[in-house]
Design a protein around this motif. Structure first.
Motif, PDB file in Angstrom:
ATOM      1  N   SER A  23     156.158  60.339  67.440  1.00  0.00           N
ATOM      2  CA  SER A  23     155.966  58.896  67.539  1.00  0.00           C
ATOM      3  C   SER A  23     155.923  58.395  68.971  1.00  0.00           C
ATOM      4  N   THR A 180     150.166  59.192  62.390  1.00  0.00           N
ATOM      5  CA  THR A 180     151.415  59.723  62.942  1.00  0.00           C
ATOM      6  C   THR A 180     152.510  59.727  61.895  1.00  0.00           C
ATOM      7  N   GLU A 181     152.595  58.655  61.119  1.00  0.00           N
ATOM      8  CA  GLU A 181     153.594  58.588  60.049  1.00  0.00           C
ATOM      9  C   GLU A 181     153.400  59.722  59.047  1.00  0.00           C
ATOM     10  N   ARG A 182     152.137  59.963  58.682  1.00  0.00           N
ATOM     11  CA  ARG A 182     151.864  61.035  57.710  1.00  0.00           C
ATOM     12  C   ARG A 182     152.241  62.397  58.266  1.00  0.00           C
ATOM     13  N   GLU A 184     154.432  63.053  60.623  1.00  0.00           N
ATOM     14  CA  GLU A 184     155.879  63.169  60.760  1.00  0.00           C
ATOM     15  C   GLU A 184     156.529  63.405  59.402  1.00  0.00           C
ATOM     16  N   GLU A 185     155.963  62.802  58.360  1.00  0.00           N
ATOM     17  CA  GLU A 185     156.489  63.041  57.022  1.00  0.00           C
ATOM     18  C   GLU A 185     156.263  64.490  56.624  1.00  0.00           C
TER      19      GLU A 185
END
Length: 382
Positions: A23, A180-182, A184-185
């Motif tokens: 992030s 980025t969220e995907r 990191e998940e």
């Protein structure tokens, strides 16, 4: 800026965010890319924390004013001071419009229809900036935060075309943040046990390798607690696998609680009924104390038969630890002995004298394939 240059700037921003690892790098790439694209001297990316009612700055890039930091820990502003993020955007959407960017100057609003500007105007003057363009960022259909780009006093003021371009850039940033969220998940799931929410074996392997590197380089104390939850098969056979899963989850919570006694410790499920704690820094005695508490609490669980717990620490007399594998073998051998003896307290490698049977067992040559755990499970206790 010509259309070709703006297109190139958009592509560069998207590529910069796509290449980011995590992030913070993505935030920096977003702010820096927007700053370059709009010809600014400073840019910031902020998130609206609804639960706390504030706009928190994630990253500042470019020419920082006094008191500004690249990744500030506590730069946040009550959202009522910058209520465009709530009221202005809501009014725009309610009227069927889109969350367009706007421009403000040290003299007041210049382009767009901001709802409130006095705080931003004061901030521009205080920091020697002449104008700014503010672009709302919408993620998953909701206002997520804002992109802010400024120019110094005396330079050309942003125009309506700049505000429109900033709106485009904000949408590119939103797409990058979603990606980025995907990612990191995906990373989180790759290193997390889905049932307990603890770290998994892969996470332990990575962290233990790094810990042993620190031990070799800085003589940092590295300790490993390996646990085997007793009675899981009986619970599964008697009460069903749903009850067994509840036992694993409950023990995972206890492990996490006891791990919190050791600053920075990693609590993990290795697989099946096997768990561990990895600590770097705390003394061996602190780790043994946490393991002792773990045994006590596990014995009080409604289901199961407590836990067999083994501890190995580089601070104890176990000989040189040059590899993660050896420390794991030592903790595993200690756990094996604790299980064989039905010990109510942890067995600690190296604390039974110069001819410690745990150390001897761990260091015996293995004649079986399949790793340490099968080697110990296939023999009688020494």
């Amino acid at each position: 800026m010509g259309e070709d240059r703006r297109l190139a700037a958009v592509v560069a921003l998207a590529q910069g965010m796509a290449a980011a690892h995590g992030s913070r790098e993505a935030w920096r790439a977003a702010a820096a890319g927007a700053c370059r694209a709009l010809g600014g001297s400073f840019a910031a990316l902020s998130v609206w924390e609804r639960d706390l009612g504030r706009l928190r700055v994630l990253v500042n890039v470019g020419e920082l004013a006094e008191g500004e930091e690249e990744f500030p820990e506590d730069e946040a502003y009550p959202v009522h001071q910058f209520a465009e993020i709530t009221e202005f955007l809501h009014e725009q959407w309610a009227g069927g419009g889109e969350p367009d960017a706007w421009v403000e100057t040290a003299e007041g609003p210049a382009a767009g229809r901001p709802g409130y500007c006095h705080q931003r105007v004061a901030a521009l003057r205080r920091r020697g900036r002449g104008c700014c363009v503010v672009a709302p960022i919408v993620l998953h259909g909701r206002a997520w935060g804002e992109l802010y780009v400024a120019r110094p006093a005396g330079e050309a003021v942003f125009g309506r075309g700049d505000a429109d371009f900033a709106t485009v850039l904000a949408s590119v940033v939103a797409a990058g943040l979603a990606q980025t969220e995907r990612l990191e998940e995906v990373r989180r799931l790759a290193f997390t046990d889905s049932l307990t929410g603890l770290a998994n074996r892969r996470a332990v392997d990575v962290r233990l390798e790094r810990a042993i590197e620190r031990h070799r380089r800085d003589d940092a104390v590295v300790s490993l607690v390996v646990c085997d939850l007793n009675g899981l098969k009986r619970v599964n056979d008697t009460h069903g696998h749903a009850a067994g899963d509840r036992l694993l989850e409950r023990f995972g919570s206890v492990l996490s609680l006891c791990g919190a006694m050791l600053p920075g410790a990693l609590a993990a499920r290795l697989g099946g009924d096997e768990f561990c704690l990895l600590a770097v820094g705390p003394s061996a005695d602190q780790v043994v104390k946490a393991a002792d508490e773990l045994c006590r609490r596990a014995a009080e669980l409604e289901l199961g038969d407590g836990v067999a717990c083994g501890v190995a620490s580089t601070e104890d007399p176990i000989g040189p630890v040059r590899s993660a594998r050896r420390l794991f073998r030592l903790a595993d051998a200690a756990q094996y002995r604790a299980k064989a003896e039905r010990a109510a307290r942890p067995v600690v490698a190296g604390r039974a004298g110069p001819d410690d049977p745990v150390v001897r067992l761990a260091d015996e040559p293995s004649t079986e394939a399949g790793g340490e755990r099968r080697r110990f499970r296939g023999r009688h206790a020494p």
